[in-house]
Design a protein around this motif. Structure first.
Motif, PDB file in Angstrom:
ATOM      1  N   LEU A  66      -6.636  -4.651  -2.798  1.00 28.68           N
ATOM      2  CA  LEU A  66      -5.888  -3.524  -2.246  1.00 28.68           C
ATOM      3  C   LEU A  66      -4.864  -3.944  -1.202  1.00 28.68           C
ATOM      4  CD1 LEU A  66      -8.869  -1.043  -1.709  1.00 28.68           C
ATOM      5  CD2 LEU A  66      -7.185  -1.021  -3.571  1.00 28.68           C
ATOM      6  N   HIS A  67      -5.288  -4.841  -0.289  1.00 23.76           N
ATOM      7  CA  HIS A  67      -4.442  -5.174   0.856  1.00 23.76           C
ATOM      8  C   HIS A  67      -4.643  -6.625   1.273  1.00 23.76           C
ATOM      9  CE1 HIS A  67      -4.087  -0.862   1.182  1.00 23.76           C
ATOM     10  NE2 HIS A  67      -5.396  -0.776   1.301  1.00 23.76           N
ATOM     11  N   ARG A  93     -11.271  -3.402  -3.342  1.00 22.11           N
ATOM     12  CA  ARG A  93     -12.050  -2.202  -3.641  1.00 22.11           C
ATOM     13  C   ARG A  93     -13.376  -2.674  -4.225  1.00 22.11           C
ATOM     14  NH1 ARG A  93      -9.872   2.519  -4.412  1.00 22.11           N
ATOM     15  NH2 ARG A  93      -7.920   1.646  -5.210  1.00 22.11           N
ATOM     16  N   PHE A 137      -4.140   4.525   7.332  1.00 22.55           N
ATOM     17  CA  PHE A 137      -3.731   4.774   5.943  1.00 22.55           C
ATOM     18  C   PHE A 137      -4.860   5.449   5.172  1.00 22.55           C
ATOM     19  CE2 PHE A 137      -0.580   1.268   6.607  1.00 22.55           C
ATOM     20  CZ  PHE A 137       0.555   1.979   6.258  1.00 22.55           C
ATOM     21  N   ILE A 138      -6.085   4.974   5.353  1.00 24.19           N
ATOM     22  CA  ILE A 138      -7.229   5.542   4.640  1.00 24.19           C
ATOM     23  C   ILE A 138      -7.438   6.994   5.055  1.00 24.19           C
ATOM     24  CG2 ILE A 138      -9.746   5.428   4.384  1.00 24.19           C
ATOM     25  CD1 ILE A 138      -9.445   2.335   4.566  1.00 24.19           C
ATOM     26  N   THR A 142      -2.898   8.083   2.283  1.00 23.17           N
ATOM     27  CA  THR A 142      -1.659   7.545   1.742  1.00 23.17           C
ATOM     28  C   THR A 142      -1.866   6.100   1.300  1.00 23.17           C
ATOM     29  OG1 THR A 142      -0.932   6.860   3.941  1.00 23.17           O
ATOM     30  CG2 THR A 142      -0.186   9.026   3.165  1.00 23.17           C
ATOM     31  N   GLN A 143      -1.084   5.683   0.353  1.00 22.02           N
ATOM     32  CA  GLN A 143      -1.182   4.331  -0.159  1.00 22.02           C
ATOM     33  C   GLN A 143      -0.530   3.370   0.817  1.00 22.02           C
ATOM     34  OE1 GLN A 143      -2.826   3.097  -2.807  1.00 22.02           O
ATOM     35  NE2 GLN A 143      -2.214   1.096  -2.100  1.00 22.02           N
ATOM     36  N   CYS A 146       0.512  -3.322  -0.063  1.00 19.29           N
ATOM     37  CA  CYS A 146      -0.466  -4.387  -0.310  1.00 19.29           C
ATOM     38  C   CYS A 146      -0.448  -5.370   0.852  1.00 19.29           C
ATOM     39  CB  CYS A 146      -0.166  -5.093  -1.633  1.00 19.29           C
ATOM     40  SG  CYS A 146      -1.404  -6.372  -2.004  1.00 19.29           S
TER      41      CYS A 146
END
Length: 152
Positions: A66-67, A93, A137-138, A142-143, A146
């Motif tokens: 995810l990031h 994830r 963000f979570i 919102t997305q 990355c």
């Protein structure tokens, strides 16, 4: 300066709650995503599985990346003791594979870790969660990009 360290982290969400490790320092409680350092010769996915067993005591299925976050200690509020730290964190994830997650008991929790807790996503702004940028963000739903860069 120490060598750059890779760290693999799990983002585990269920029913609008985020599974986090609960830790304590002189300022009180703070929360982290389960996970930790990658060992030499270990793939990142294997590192997050191992670290989840050590910190939360439950096996996980590793999903998509995810990031990516960098933490360069000298640039943040913990510079007094983290100035020589440069860590690259990979957030995946993940899903819990254990049928019995009521008794979270990791085999090798971090020294500051005092527990594991499901935290309602709507309450993330009420706790000290690192990295704070990712928690925003979570919570906003919102997305996040990355690559997050050097953020806290």
């Amino acid at each position: 300066m120490n060598p750059i360290r890779n760290s693999a982290k799990a983002v585990i969400v269920r029913e609008r709650a985020l599974l986090l490790t609960k830790n304590k320092d002189p300022e009180g409680y703070f929360y982290l995503f389960p996970g930790g350092g990658q060992d030499p010769g270990e793939e990142l996915a294997a590192a997050v599985v191992r670290e989840c067993m050590e910190e939360i005591g439950c096996p996980v299925a590793v999903g998509e990346l995810l990031h990516v976050r960098e933490y360069i200690g000298k640039n943040h509020q913990f510079a007094d003791w983290d100035a020589d730290i440069h860590q690259v964190e990979f957030y995946f994830r993940c899903e819990l594979l254990s049928a019995d997650e009521t008794a979270f008991a990791g085999s090798n929790p971090d020294s500051d870790q005092v527990g594991v807790e499901w935290v309602d996503i709507a309450r993330l702004h009420e706790i000290r969660l690192f990295p704070e940028t990712l928690s925003r963000f979570i919570q906003a739903g919102t997305q996040a990009p990355c690559y997050l860069g050097d953020v806290n």
